[in-house]
Structure formats: C-alpha cells, structure tokens
Design an enzyme around this catalytic site. Structure first.
Site, short mmCIF file in Angstrom:
data_model
loop_
_atom_site.label_atom_id
_atom_site.label_comp_id
_atom_site.label_asym_id
_atom_site.label_seq_id
_atom_site.Cartn_x
_atom_site.Cartn_y
_atom_site.Cartn_z
N ARG A 98 41.65 44.05 45.21
CA ARG A 98 40.22 44.21 45.43
C ARG A 98 39.45 42.88 45.39
O ARG A 98 38.29 42.83 45.80
CB ARG A 98 39.62 45.20 44.43
CG ARG A 98 40.16 46.62 44.61
CD ARG A 98 39.19 47.67 44.14
NE ARG A 98 37.98 47.70 44.93
CZ ARG A 98 36.92 48.47 44.65
NH1 ARG A 98 36.97 49.27 43.58
NH2 ARG A 98 35.83 48.45 45.40
N HIS A 181 36.59 53.75 35.46
CA HIS A 181 35.28 53.13 35.50
C HIS A 181 34.28 54.01 34.77
O HIS A 181 34.41 55.25 34.78
CB HIS A 181 34.79 52.96 36.94
CG HIS A 181 35.31 51.76 37.66
ND1 HIS A 181 35.48 51.74 39.03
CD2 HIS A 181 35.67 50.54 37.22
CE1 HIS A 181 35.94 50.56 39.40
NE2 HIS A 181 36.07 49.81 38.32
N CYS A 277 30.21 56.00 43.57
CA CYS A 277 31.05 54.86 43.96
C CYS A 277 30.70 54.35 45.36
O CYS A 277 30.84 53.15 45.64
CB CYS A 277 32.52 55.26 43.95
SG CYS A 277 33.24 55.54 42.33
#
Length: 297
Positions: A98, A181, A277
């Site tokens: 990422r 998360h 998200c």
C-alpha cells in the site's frame, strides 16, 4: 468541543477502475477467489457508483483521486490522511503493497491545496505508521480522535496527531486481526452516540470507551453486524450510510432518530473495507486551536 460542519459535506473518493483483491494483507482478502470471479470487478464498479450517487443525492460534493494501475486499494481514500480544520496529516502505510499509494494521495491533496480547499499538509516522522482516518476517527461531540494501533498504525502517532490538530487522541489497541483499522470497529454518530464492536478491542480499550461515552450513548454491535462492517459507516447528520445492518441495529438507530441507508458493498468487504473506507471527509471542522501555522507547504 462540538464539531461544526459546513453546510455542504465534501468527500474524497477514487473510482475503482483498477480495484482488485490482488494480494492479502488482512484476513478478508483472498486473491485466488477474486481471480476466479469473472464478475467481481464489474460488481465493484456498480457498488461504488451506487455509494457515490447516494452521497451526491444527499447534497455532498465529491472530489476524486485519479485512479492508477498497480494500486488496487487506492479506492480506500479514508486511508489517504487525517483531515480536520483544512489541515492534512498524510498517511504512512505499514505494508509495502500500500505504500505505492502514498504519492497519489499526496498529489491529490496538493491539488486540493492549490484550489484553496486545504490549507496545510504535514508528514509523519520517519518510521511512524498511521493509516489516515482509517485509524484516526474524529469524534466531534467529544472533541477527540479515536486512534487504533497495533495491526496497521503505531502508538507513537498519537502525540503527532495531538500536536498537529490540537485535540486529545484516545489510542485503543485493536485486538482482532479482522478489524485491523479503527474505522472497521467504531463510528461516532453526529448525534453524539458511538457505535462500536466491543470484541474488536482489548479490555483496556473497552474501558477507555466506557470512560468517555455515557451509557445512553453507547451502541454496541455484535458479531453479525461486525462482520458486515456496520461500524464502517458514513454519518451525515441523522442519515447513516452503511453496506448493511441487522434488523436489530436498524431498529435501534431508527429509534434514536436516524435514517439508515443501506448501500450494499460486498465486493469491497472482500478486501476488508466498506462505506467509510471508500470516503474521506474533507470539510470537518472543530473549535480547537490547530497546527495550521506549522503546516508544511
């Protein structure tokens, strides 16, 4: 300190032209299953467009990050950075897969800054990971950030966020790899409630939530809604947008005066993401003194 929002909500999103589950960095991701599904990409595009259309219908403005090949998770713009009071703290990702997104997100913020929509852009210290608003969720009612750490972000980011934005940062260790998360497990609502999945946190983390959120404002969700990523919701006033909700959760939210809009996002759940998200709120403001004068141009 209460949050004050501009009359028109503004979000950052990225079209899913190159979205795919092409690697595995959380338990939801199965590249082999995705590769076998010939309709997977088409479904993702359809679902993203429905979410985008829902936000526009509710009066929001959506800014777009240009999609790019080789960065399939660029669509998850919540990770681009932490944004409050027109200040941005750029993301630093944990996983190499990422990190390729970082220059794309920075370029998008530089473009917003050039248009007068962002005032300042800051970077994290070297070797400190913080995956944007995905792990740093602002609670306007309480004037604090709920910050997740462990799987993706470092506890050391807490002091950086407090310095940049001038708000308390309550750091909670995430205890379940599926909820990697903060935004997968906790959602502050605009009416002051906090919707959260208790099992995603350590006992100490649950105690922190109880200490800061009055009993009548806690909405605890169970495994059924947790696995639907119901906490990964977008709240616009008294409207809550999520991929899906159980009848029990819907009834509880409606009893509190919220309208629940379900926008199914199963393709993105396959990558460990959902409505929150896929968006980043750009217009969030608070009454706190921020690090605006210290912003790096």
């Amino acid at each position: 300190m209460a949050t004050t929002n501009r009359p028109e909500a503004r979000f950052l999103m990225c079209r899913p032209e190159h979205f795919a589950v092409s690697y595995a960095i959380n338990p939801w991701m199965d590249p082999a299953s995705w590769a076998r599904d010939e309709c997977a990409h088409f479904a993702a595009v359809r679902e993203w467009r429905a979410l985008h259309a829902t936000l526009l219908r509710l009066g929001a403005t959506v800014e777009l990050v240009p999609p790019a090949p080789g960065v399939p998770d660029l669509v998850f713009t919540a990770n681009a950075g932490v944004v409050l009071n027109r200040q941005v703290l750029l993301v630093r990702f944990r996983h190499a897969e990422r990190r390729r997104e970082e220059p794309h997100f920075e370029a998008a913020f530089r473009g917003l800054q050039a248009r007068g929509l962002i005032d300042g852009i800051r970077r994290l210290p070297a070797h400190v990971a913080l995956e944007g608003a995905g792990d740093c969720v602002f609670d306007g009612t309480r004037g604090l950030f709920w910050m997740g750490y462990g799987p993706r972000s470092d506890l050391a980011a807490r002091d950086v966020v407090a310095d940049v934005f001038g708000h308390e940062v309550t750091a909670l260790e995430l205890a379940d790899a599926r909820f990697y998360h903060m935004d997968t497990a906790l959602c502050p609502l605009d009416g002051g409630e906090v919707m959260y999945l208790p099992d995603a946190f350590t006992p100490a983390g649950r105690a922190e939530i109880r200490a800061r959120v009055a009993p009548q404002d806690r909405i605890e969700i169970g495994a059924e809604d947790g696995n639907r990523f119901a906490a990964n919701a977008v709240c616009l006033g008294k409207t809550v947008i999520m991929s899906s909700a159980s009848a029990r959760l819907r009834a509880e939210l409606e009893a509190r005066g919220y309208r629940v809009l379900e926008t199914p996002l199963p393709s993105f759940l396959r990558s460990g993401g959902s409505a929150f998200c896929l968006t980043l709120r750009l217009d969030r403001h608070s009454a706190a003194v921020t690090g605006a004068d210290r912003a790096v141009a």
